[in-house]
Design a protein around this motif. Structure first.
Motif, PDB file in Angstrom:
ATOM      1  N   ARG A   1      19.082   7.495 111.525  1.00 42.36           N
ATOM      2  CA  ARG A   1      19.620   8.179 112.040  1.00 42.36           C
ATOM      3  C   ARG A   1      21.132   8.711 111.599  1.00 42.36           C
ATOM      4  NH1 ARG A   1      15.619  10.119 114.650  1.00 42.36           N
ATOM      5  NH2 ARG A   1      17.145  11.308 115.373  1.00 42.36           N
ATOM      6  N   LYS A   2      20.737   8.879 110.660  1.00 42.12           N
ATOM      7  CA  LYS A   2      21.751  10.126 110.160  1.00 42.12           C
ATOM      8  C   LYS A   2      20.937  11.880 109.614  1.00 42.12           C
ATOM      9  CE  LYS A   2      24.841  10.545 105.959  1.00 42.12           C
ATOM     10  NZ  LYS A   2      25.798   9.626 105.073  1.00 42.12           N
TER      11      LYS A   2
ATOM     12  N   GLY B   1      10.625   6.487  93.745  1.00 41.91           N
ATOM     13  CA  GLY B   1       9.522   7.316  93.443  1.00 41.91           C
ATOM     14  C   GLY B   1       8.131   7.694  94.967  1.00 41.91           C
ATOM     15  N   THR B   2       8.487   7.268  95.483  1.00 42.89           N
ATOM     16  CA  THR B   2       7.516   7.868  96.787  1.00 42.89           C
ATOM     17  C   THR B   2       7.108   9.632  97.082  1.00 42.89           C
ATOM     18  OG1 THR B   2       7.190   5.652  97.602  1.00 42.89           O
ATOM     19  CG2 THR B   2       6.701   7.384  98.997  1.00 42.89           C
ATOM     20  N   THR B   3       7.012  10.169  97.433  1.00 41.03           N
ATOM     21  CA  THR B   3       6.941  11.187  97.249  1.00 41.03           C
ATOM     22  C   THR B   3       6.673  11.186  99.095  1.00 41.03           C
ATOM     23  OG1 THR B   3       6.506  11.970  95.407  1.00 41.03           O
ATOM     24  CG2 THR B   3       5.508  13.660  97.455  1.00 41.03           C
ATOM     25  N   PHE B   4       7.565  12.023  99.865  1.00 38.22           N
ATOM     26  CA  PHE B   4       7.770  12.194 101.312  1.00 38.22           C
ATOM     27  C   PHE B   4       7.411  14.320 101.695  1.00 38.22           C
ATOM     28  CE2 PHE B   4       9.472   8.651 100.889  1.00 38.22           C
ATOM     29  CZ  PHE B   4       9.117   8.134 101.263  1.00 38.22           C
ATOM     30  N   GLU B   5       7.077  14.078 103.162  1.00 44.78           N
ATOM     31  CA  GLU B   5       6.409  15.665 103.219  1.00 44.78           C
ATOM     32  C   GLU B   5       7.350  15.748 104.079  1.00 44.78           C
ATOM     33  OE1 GLU B   5       3.345  18.689 104.514  1.00 44.78           O
ATOM     34  OE2 GLU B   5       2.804  16.539 103.793  1.00 44.78           O
ATOM     35  N   VAL B   6       8.442  16.686 104.818  1.00 51.49           N
ATOM     36  CA  VAL B   6       8.656  17.212 106.151  1.00 51.49           C
ATOM     37  C   VAL B   6       8.648  17.407 106.648  1.00 51.49           C
ATOM     38  CG1 VAL B   6      10.315  17.796 107.496  1.00 51.49           C
ATOM     39  CG2 VAL B   6      10.855  17.119 105.021  1.00 51.49           C
ATOM     40  N   THR B   7       8.148  16.725 108.492  1.00 49.94           N
ATOM     41  CA  THR B   7       7.207  17.132 109.364  1.00 49.94           C
ATOM     42  C   THR B   7       8.149  17.565 110.442  1.00 49.94           C
ATOM     43  OG1 THR B   7       6.926  14.717 110.355  1.00 49.94           O
ATOM     44  CG2 THR B   7       5.465  15.560 108.695  1.00 49.94           C
ATOM     45  N   GLY B   8       7.598  17.685 111.534  1.00 51.02           N
ATOM     46  CA  GLY B   8       8.326  18.221 113.062  1.00 51.02           C
ATOM     47  C   GLY B   8       9.290  17.008 113.133  1.00 51.02           C
ATOM     48  N   GLY B   9      10.295  17.870 113.483  1.00 49.14           N
ATOM     49  CA  GLY B   9      11.514  17.095 113.755  1.00 49.14           C
ATOM     50  C   GLY B   9      12.127  15.750 113.190  1.00 49.14           C
ATOM     51  N   GLY B  10      12.624  16.577 112.097  1.00 49.78           N
ATOM     52  CA  GLY B  10      12.936  16.162 110.625  1.00 49.78           C
ATOM     53  C   GLY B  10      11.975  14.778 110.579  1.00 49.78           C
ATOM     54  N   SER B  11      11.131  14.758 110.287  1.00 53.62           N
ATOM     55  CA  SER B  11      10.467  12.730 110.451  1.00 53.62           C
ATOM     56  C   SER B  11       9.927  13.358 108.801  1.00 53.62           C
ATOM     57  CB  SER B  11       9.871  12.326 111.162  1.00 53.62           C
ATOM     58  OG  SER B  11       9.168  11.357 110.532  1.00 53.62           O
ATOM     59  N   LEU B  12       9.906  12.253 108.330  1.00 53.47           N
ATOM     60  CA  LEU B  12       9.464  12.013 106.354  1.00 53.47           C
ATOM     61  C   LEU B  12       8.350  11.073 106.671  1.00 53.47           C
ATOM     62  CD1 LEU B  12      12.250  11.209 104.295  1.00 53.47           C
ATOM     63  CD2 LEU B  12      11.335  14.015 104.485  1.00 53.47           C
TER      64      LEU B  12
ATOM     65  N   LEU C   1       3.133  30.819 111.921  1.00 57.20           N
ATOM     66  CA  LEU C   1       1.546  29.751 111.550  1.00 57.20           C
ATOM     67  C   LEU C   1       2.370  28.068 111.670  1.00 57.20           C
ATOM     68  CD1 LEU C   1      -0.040  30.593 108.565  1.00 57.20           C
ATOM     69  CD2 LEU C   1      -1.482  29.823 110.825  1.00 57.20           C
ATOM     70  N   LYS C   2       4.283  28.684 111.271  1.00 58.49           N
ATOM     71  CA  LYS C   2       4.811  27.396 111.107  1.00 58.49           C
ATOM     72  C   LYS C   2       5.230  27.415 112.645  1.00 58.49           C
ATOM     73  CE  LYS C   2       7.118  29.072 106.734  1.00 58.49           C
ATOM     74  NZ  LYS C   2       8.675  29.404 106.431  1.00 58.49           N
ATOM     75  N   ASP C   3       5.368  27.997 113.379  1.00 59.55           N
ATOM     76  CA  ASP C   3       5.880  27.743 114.703  1.00 59.55           C
ATOM     77  C   ASP C   3       4.698  26.365 115.338  1.00 59.55           C
ATOM     78  OD1 ASP C   3       7.914  29.411 114.723  1.00 59.55           O
ATOM     79  OD2 ASP C   3       7.563  30.733 115.898  1.00 59.55           O
ATOM     80  N   LYS C   4       3.818  26.931 114.764  1.00 58.45           N
ATOM     81  CA  LYS C   4       2.575  25.755 116.060  1.00 58.45           C
ATOM     82  C   LYS C   4       2.181  24.524 114.880  1.00 58.45           C
ATOM     83  CE  LYS C   4      -0.934  29.694 116.122  1.00 58.45           C
ATOM     84  NZ  LYS C   4      -2.140  29.477 116.333  1.00 58.45           N
ATOM     85  N   GLY C   5       3.621  24.350 113.822  1.00 54.56           N
ATOM     86  CA  GLY C   5       3.113  22.834 113.035  1.00 54.56           C
ATOM     87  C   GLY C   5       2.963  23.314 112.207  1.00 54.56           C
ATOM     88  N   ILE C   6       2.109  24.229 111.713  1.00 55.28           N
ATOM     89  CA  ILE C   6       1.152  23.780 110.450  1.00 55.28           C
ATOM     90  C   ILE C   6       1.518  23.035 109.260  1.00 55.28           C
ATOM     91  CG2 ILE C   6      -0.862  25.164 109.654  1.00 55.28           C
ATOM     92  CD1 ILE C   6      -1.499  26.731 111.847  1.00 55.28           C
ATOM     93  N   LYS C   7       0.938  22.207 108.852  1.00 60.29           N
ATOM     94  CA  LYS C   7       1.986  21.743 106.720  1.00 60.29           C
ATOM     95  C   LYS C   7       1.977  23.202 106.004  1.00 60.29           C
ATOM     96  CE  LYS C   7       0.665  17.177 107.492  1.00 60.29           C
ATOM     97  NZ  LYS C   7       0.016  15.944 107.353  1.00 60.29           N
TER      98      LYS C   7
END
Length: 497
Positions: free
Chosen positions: A42-43, A63-74, A114-120
């Motif tokens: 939670r930081k 070495g794992t690759t993550f993608e930032v999704t809505g709400g700041g979740s990886l 498109l970004k506001d709709k949450g599209i990756k």
């Protein structure tokens, strides 16, 4: 070996150590940009105009690759198969393509929607390709360049890697070179090689590079041996050393000693009372290191220009400010008790630090160090001439300086002093290459300089220069050598007769 009586060294890392755990220090990587952070639940972390939480990286491999999704979740990014060369449609050249800004059908408002709709970001890039009227007319190389540019802009892809000397030195040199005296990562590698840094050594280091050189030495020694760090001011700064995330076993062989007490140690006038007379506060030093890391983080957030409210508005931070601002006289019994515990802890740390200083003084007094590394913002000549007395003969020493002229003066003084051999003043030359199919070439931009190194080896001092009687006997010996031996004279006379 059984029955040798040697103390056991650090244990090898377990296979599970390659997993990210809560509290670990990691490095976030996006393209060629790095940032060192500590994993905490939670930081909020801000990196390259993106904010997110690192809760979901716990338990994954480095070495794992993550993608930032809505709400700041990886979320872990799934590998996507790239289209083969047969399925790609590409033009032969770009001569008929005109950059008039009308080739893209999507406007900025459409992309924002498109970004506001949450599209990756991956889907946004795909739509940009489909709505581009000139994409299919571009060459294959131009298409790859276009896709790479759009991915960098719209895809929030972050890789979590394990801290290392190379990664941290690249990070500091790219973002804050002034804090490491503009030392380039290849120059640091040359220092470690020329200084013969290895496990079991007893090394002396004097650096003002935020602890980067110290951390590199500790990583290469692997927790075996001892390192004596000489520091100016009230205490050593180890902001970069903390980013390595070394286990506690590595710190058992790390000692520290104030630089202003070195002369008294050389003259034999050093005593334990000299340490007690000078106020030493290890908690203050740790506080300052923490403040430095917080300052770096705040500078990073300012560079990212994140349009978020500052974290100081959080209620936890407000409570901390309120607690600090309270007057001790108006504190309740619990607050006074906690303050008393803090004072006791502070005194305990001071006593521990004093003991470590005495241990470091004892190690320095033996004058048998296996090497000396100097990388500071001070003039190297007086430092090196004093510290070489603590190094055993036939041991390497390396001095770094951002400029060449101070090392030239140091080179001349060492030649006059004697006691050193194989002196060499060097500068490394670095050029990065782009390695891609059919288009490998040197990159257009390269580093102008990474600093200079003065290296050499210590030898036992020749007392022949200081003893006049030995000088006279040597001159007499030379005069005898110039004359012909008596037996030869006799033989010549007999042949004449």
């Amino acid at each position: 070996m059984e029955g040798s009586g040697e103390q056991p060294g650090p244990q090898p890392q377990h296979p599970g150590d390659h997993r990210i755990c809560d509290g670990d220090f990691v490095v976030l990587k996006r393209e060629d940009v790095f940032k060192a952070v500590q994993v905490q639940r939670r930081k909020k972390v801000t990196f390259e105009k993106q904010w997110f939480y690192l809760d979901n990286v716990i338990g994954h491999s480095y070495g794992t690759t993550f993608e930032v999704t809505g709400g700041g979740s990886l979320q872990p990014k799934k590998k996507r198969e790239e289209p083969t060369a047969e399925t790609k449609e590409a033009g032969t050249d770009n001569r008929n393509i005109v950059d008039d800004g009308k080739s893209q059908k999507l406007t900025q408002d459409d992309i924002k929607a498109l970004k506001d709709k949450g599209i990756k970001g991956e889907e946004i890039v795909q739509q940009l390709i489909e709505n581009s009227t000139t994409f299919r007319d571009k060459t294959e190389f131009a298409q790859d360049k276009y896709i790479k540019k759009k991915k960098k802009k719209y895809e929030a892809i972050i890789t979590v890697v394990k801290p290392s000397t190379r990664i941290l030195s690249i990070m500091y040199y790219a973002r804050e070179p002034g804090k490491i005296n503009h030392m380039r990562y290849d120059t640091l590698a040359q220092m470690l090689t020329l200084g013969n840094i290895r496990a079991g050594n007893k090394m002396i280091v004097l650096e003002t590079c935020a602890g980067l050189v110290l951390g590199a030495m500790m990583e290469r020694m692997g927790g075996f041996g001892s390192i004596i760090q000489l520091y100016p001011g009230g205490g050593p700064v180890r902001a970069a050393t903390a980013c390595f995330g070394f286990p506690k076993s590595f710190l058992s062989g790390l000692y520290e000693f104030p630089l202003n007490k070195v002369d008294s140690l050389l003259q034999g006038t050093f005593s334990a009372e000299m340490l007690s007379s000078e106020p030493k506060d290890s908690a203050l030093v740790e506080e300052r290191n923490g403040t430095l890391e917080e300052k770096q983080a705040s500078e990073q957030e300012n560079e990212d220009s994140m349009a978020e409210a500052p974290e100081s508005n959080h209620p936890e931070d407000q409570e901390t400010v309120e607690t600090i601002s309270q007057d001790p006289e108006h504190m309740g019994p619990k607050e006074r008790g906690s303050k008393k515990d803090y004072i006791q802890e502070k005194q305990r740390r001071q006593e521990e630090q004093r003991k470590r200083h005495l241990e470091a003084a004892a190690l320095l007094s033996e004058r048998n160090a296996d090497g000396l590394i100097v990388a500071s913002r001070f003039h190297p000549t007086p430092l090196l001439l004093s510290l070489l007395d603590f190094v055993a003969p036939s041991r390497p020493f390396v001095v770094y300086c951002q400029y060449k002229e101070p090392l030239l003066e140091c080179y001349t003084k060492l030649r006059e002093r004697g006691g050193v051999i194989n002196l060499r003043l060097s500068e490394t030359w670095l050029r990065n290459y782009q390695v891609l199919p059919d288009r490998s070439h040197p990159k257009l931009l390269m580093s102008g300089g990474g600093g200079y190194l003065l290296s050499g080896f210590t030898v036992a001092m020749d007392n022949l220069k200081a003893d006049t009687s030995l000088k006279s006997s040597a001159s007499t010996l030379e005069s005898h050598e110039t004359e012909e031996p008596a037996a030869k004279k006799r033989k010549c006379l007999e042949s004449d007769s």
